[in-house]
Scaffold this motif. Structure first.
Motif, mmCIF file in Angstrom:
data_model
loop_
_atom_site.group_PDB
_atom_site.id
_atom_site.type_symbol
_atom_site.label_atom_id
_atom_site.label_comp_id
_atom_site.label_asym_id
_atom_site.label_seq_id
_atom_site.Cartn_x
_atom_site.Cartn_y
_atom_site.Cartn_z
ATOM 1 N N SER A 1 -54.098 20.542 -44.082
ATOM 2 C CA SER A 1 -53.391 21.098 -45.094
ATOM 3 C C SER A 1 -54.320 21.849 -46.153
ATOM 4 N N ALA A 2 -55.183 21.317 -46.618
ATOM 5 C CA ALA A 2 -56.282 21.617 -47.398
ATOM 6 C C ALA A 2 -57.182 22.742 -46.720
ATOM 7 N N ILE A 3 -57.490 22.885 -45.473
ATOM 8 C CA ILE A 3 -58.208 24.094 -44.977
ATOM 9 C C ILE A 3 -57.227 25.123 -45.043
ATOM 10 N N ALA A 4 -56.010 25.019 -44.547
ATOM 11 C CA ALA A 4 -55.170 26.355 -44.475
ATOM 12 C C ALA A 4 -54.828 26.769 -45.911
ATOM 13 N N VAL A 5 -54.894 25.942 -46.942
ATOM 14 C CA VAL A 5 -54.834 26.354 -48.090
ATOM 15 C C VAL A 5 -56.037 27.045 -48.624
ATOM 16 N N ALA A 6 -57.259 26.697 -48.274
ATOM 17 C CA ALA A 6 -58.419 27.199 -48.455
ATOM 18 C C ALA A 6 -58.613 28.767 -47.993
ATOM 19 N N GLU A 7 -58.269 28.832 -46.848
ATOM 20 C CA GLU A 7 -58.339 29.937 -45.872
ATOM 21 C C GLU A 7 -57.321 31.031 -46.627
ATOM 22 N N GLU A 8 -56.152 30.655 -47.121
ATOM 23 C CA GLU A 8 -55.300 31.611 -47.855
ATOM 24 C C GLU A 8 -55.957 31.861 -49.001
ATOM 25 N N LEU A 9 -56.521 31.155 -49.747
ATOM 26 C CA LEU A 9 -57.052 31.587 -51.306
ATOM 27 C C LEU A 9 -58.360 32.462 -50.809
ATOM 28 N N ARG A 10 -59.022 32.155 -49.822
ATOM 29 C CA ARG A 10 -60.195 33.080 -49.551
ATOM 30 C C ARG A 10 -59.837 34.657 -49.072
ATOM 31 N N ARG A 11 -58.700 34.645 -48.347
ATOM 32 C CA ARG A 11 -58.174 35.954 -48.148
ATOM 33 C C ARG A 11 -57.722 36.521 -49.100
ATOM 34 N N ARG A 12 -56.963 36.014 -50.133
ATOM 35 C CA ARG A 12 -56.309 36.602 -51.155
ATOM 36 C C ARG A 12 -57.271 37.137 -52.280
ATOM 37 N N VAL A 13 -58.437 36.328 -52.391
ATOM 38 C CA VAL A 13 -59.490 36.672 -53.401
ATOM 39 C C VAL A 13 -60.244 38.027 -52.582
ATOM 40 N N GLN A 14 -60.355 37.970 -51.410
ATOM 41 C CA GLN A 14 -60.902 39.100 -50.928
ATOM 42 C C GLN A 14 -60.186 40.307 -50.917
ATOM 43 N N MET A 15 -58.930 40.445 -51.000
ATOM 44 C CA MET A 15 -57.912 41.394 -51.173
ATOM 45 C C MET A 15 -57.848 41.758 -52.549
ATOM 46 N N ALA A 16 -58.210 41.214 -53.292
ATOM 47 C CA ALA A 16 -57.794 41.471 -54.948
ATOM 48 C C ALA A 16 -58.683 42.467 -55.373
ATOM 49 N N LYS A 17 -58.000 43.455 -56.163
ATOM 50 C CA LYS A 17 -58.866 44.749 -56.476
ATOM 51 C C LYS A 17 -59.493 44.280 -57.986
ATOM 52 N N THR A 18 -60.807 44.914 -58.083
ATOM 53 C CA THR A 18 -61.304 44.646 -59.563
ATOM 54 C C THR A 18 -61.900 46.266 -59.493
ATOM 55 N N THR A 19 -62.220 46.790 -60.853
ATOM 56 C CA THR A 19 -62.556 47.727 -61.296
ATOM 57 C C THR A 19 -63.962 48.133 -60.666
ATOM 58 N N SER A 20 -64.783 47.131 -60.372
ATOM 59 C CA SER A 20 -66.230 47.271 -60.032
ATOM 60 C C SER A 20 -66.492 47.381 -58.326
ATOM 61 N N ARG A 21 -65.966 46.111 -57.803
ATOM 62 C CA ARG A 21 -66.245 45.842 -56.362
ATOM 63 C C ARG A 21 -65.544 44.809 -55.880
ATOM 64 N N ALA A 22 -65.110 44.781 -54.484
ATOM 65 C CA ALA A 22 -64.525 43.628 -54.103
ATOM 66 C C ALA A 22 -65.350 42.264 -53.969
ATOM 67 N N VAL A 23 -64.685 41.287 -54.495
ATOM 68 C CA VAL A 23 -65.548 40.106 -54.364
ATOM 69 C C VAL A 23 -65.024 39.015 -53.229
ATOM 70 N N THR A 24 -65.788 37.964 -52.858
ATOM 71 C CA THR A 24 -65.504 37.194 -51.674
ATOM 72 C C THR A 24 -65.935 35.761 -52.418
ATOM 73 N N VAL A 25 -65.529 34.953 -51.790
ATOM 74 C CA VAL A 25 -66.005 33.344 -52.104
ATOM 75 C C VAL A 25 -66.146 32.685 -50.935
ATOM 76 N N SER A 26 -67.286 31.654 -51.125
ATOM 77 C CA SER A 26 -67.593 30.677 -50.227
ATOM 78 C C SER A 26 -66.768 29.488 -50.443
ATOM 79 N N VAL A 27 -66.166 28.643 -49.604
ATOM 80 C CA VAL A 27 -65.223 27.501 -49.787
ATOM 81 C C VAL A 27 -65.896 26.389 -49.224
ATOM 82 N N GLY A 28 -65.544 25.299 -49.781
ATOM 83 C CA GLY A 28 -66.120 24.078 -49.279
ATOM 84 C C GLY A 28 -64.822 23.065 -49.551
ATOM 85 N N VAL A 29 -64.435 22.194 -48.553
ATOM 86 C CA VAL A 29 -63.535 21.315 -48.727
ATOM 87 C C VAL A 29 -63.563 20.141 -48.252
ATOM 88 N N SER A 30 -63.298 19.016 -49.013
ATOM 89 C CA SER A 30 -63.358 17.645 -48.687
ATOM 90 C C SER A 30 -62.154 17.056 -48.942
#
Length: 447
Positions: free
Chosen positions: A376-405
């Motif tokens: 469940s935690a991995i699924a949530v983390a993947e969804e968060l990563r995807r949404r952050v990548q799709m989010a729009k900013t005025t400068s440039r798109a950003v991505t995140v690296s995610v660690g789960v335990s």
């Protein structure tokens, strides 16, 4: 006003005393002078009218009774004169003639109940009055005869009438008797029963006096009652004014209280807002609006203990913005702050129910998932990563690296769980960024 009953003057004196009392009362309670003038005029009119009508009644009764008695006396004198001069001249008359005349005179007297005595009086050659014959009350006859000298006008050929000529207040009439030559030979003296016209009129005047007294009493007591009612009405008006003023003061006080209540409510709202702001400052990150580090750690501790008690797992997602330093260097810190706020907004909107998200430090965010398993935690983390990548900013798109335990018991501490997530995050950074790695996937041995 000599014919006015003396009690009318007493009534006027009593009315004057009562009116003086009204004057004092009016002066004390400050009544209008017009009311007193009206009462005075009404009292004067009542008493004056009573006295006037009483006097007129006395005069009318006296005149009517006197006319009636004079008429009766004249009728008697005509009868006597018609009988003949034997009633006047009795010289040489026999006792039987006297008795016959006496009987006739007594019968005449009985037929006239209004008359108490009848007698004829003549003057002797010496000029002294002499009673020839009489019938009826001896006392009235003697009084009538004694009054003959006072009725001198009768000897002059004029019919006379003397009210109250007797001691009992009876009236006396004197009618002249003339011979065929027109000479006055005698007087017929008639005394009448009952009081004179003046006495009869006085009785009627007494009734008017009683009525006048009653009217005067009604006027005085009515005026006093009216003044007292006026005082009561004035006091009632003053009471109403005071009550209205008191009501106005109460309304003013209520308005003041309402204003104070509104001020207190505003102060309470301001205090609540300030407390909420303080609470927000104490628990939320000022830049991103998610939980700050301290609140995030308290949330993690609390939920790990609860999950351990009920035997459920707990997971932690730790993420870091990729190439954040180059973003700041290229676009400035404003763009970096915007990227952090955008990521925080995505995390808050995507946070599962019962989970908590906060800024762990710098460009790192952490999400605590109570009761979430590894999958469940991995699924949530993947969804968060995807949404952050799709989010729009005025400068440039950003991505995140995610660690789960994930932890399934209290065998690990909060910090150990975070360290495991941090190692997984480091591994994601090292293997290409913009990816999710769970600590249990091939990292346990290296750890």
């Amino acid at each position: 006003m000599s014919d006015v009953h003396p009690l009318f003057y007493c009534l006027a004196a009593v009315a004057a005393v009562g009116f003086a009392g009204l004057i004092v009362w009016s002066w004390r309670f400050k009544h209008a002078i017009t009311s007193l003038v009206a009462v005075l005029v009404l009292l004067s009119a009542i008493i004056g009218s009573g006295a006037y009508f009483g006097r007129e009644i006395v005069r009318r009764e006296t005149r009517q009774l006197r006319d009636s008695e004079m008429l009766a006396a004249r009728i008697l004198s005509i009868s006597i004169q018609a009988k003949g001069h034997s009633l006047i001249r009795l010289d040489g008359s026999t006792d039987s003639a006297k008795a016959e005349l006496q009987n006739w005179l007594d019968q005449l007297l009985r037929q006239n109940h209004q008359v108490s005595s009848i007698q004829t009086v003549r003057k002797t050659p010496s000029g002294v009055p002499q009673t020839i014959i009489r019938a009826g009350s001896a006392e009235d006859s003697d009084l009538a005869a004694g009054s003959a000298n006072n009725l001198a006008f009768g000897w002059q050929g004029t019919s006379g009438f003397a009210p109250n000529a007797t001691s009992s207040g009876k009236a006396l009439a004197a009618i002249p008797i003339k011979n065929p030559r027109g000479e006055i030979e005698a007087l017929v003296l008639v005394a009448f029963n009952g009081p004179s016209g003046t006495a009869a009129g006085s009785q009627s005047q007494t009734g008017i006096l009683v009525l006048t007294s009653a009217l005067a009493f009604i006027v005085l007591t009515g005026a006093a009652a009216a003044f007292r009612m006026s005082d009561s009405l004035a006091q009632a008006r003053v009471a109403r004014i005071e009550l209205a003023a008191q009501g106005e003061r109460i309304r003013e006080q209520m308005d003041i209280i309402a204003e104070k209540n509104q001020a207190m409510a505003a102060s309470h709202d301001a205090l609540a807002s300030a407390n909420a702001k303080l609470q927000s400052l104490a628990t939320l990150d000022g830049l991103t609006g998610v939980m700050n580090h301290r609140s995030l750690m308290e949330f993690l501790t609390t939920n790990m203990k609860r999950s351990s008690v009920i035997g459920s797992p707990s997971s932690v997602i730790l993420m870091d913005v990729d190439n954040f330093k180059s973003l700041n260097d290229q676009y400035g810190h404003i763009a970096g702050d915007e990227a952090l706020r955008t990521i925080a907004s995505v995390l808050k909107q995507s946070c599962p129910k019962g989970a908590g998200v906060g800024r762990y430090g710098g460009e790192e965010f952490m999400m605590v998932l109570p009761g979430a398993s590894e999958t469940s935690a991995i699924a949530v983390a993947e969804e968060l990563r995807r949404r952050v990548q799709m989010a729009k900013t005025t400068s440039r798109a950003v991505t995140v690296s995610v660690g789960v335990s994930t932890v399934y018991s209290m065998s690990k501490s909060e910090q150990a769980l975070i360290d495991e997530a941090d190692k997984a995050l480091y591994q994601a950074k090292r293997t290409g960024k913009n990816r999710v790695i769970h600590f249990g996937h091939g990292l346990l041995e290296s750890a």
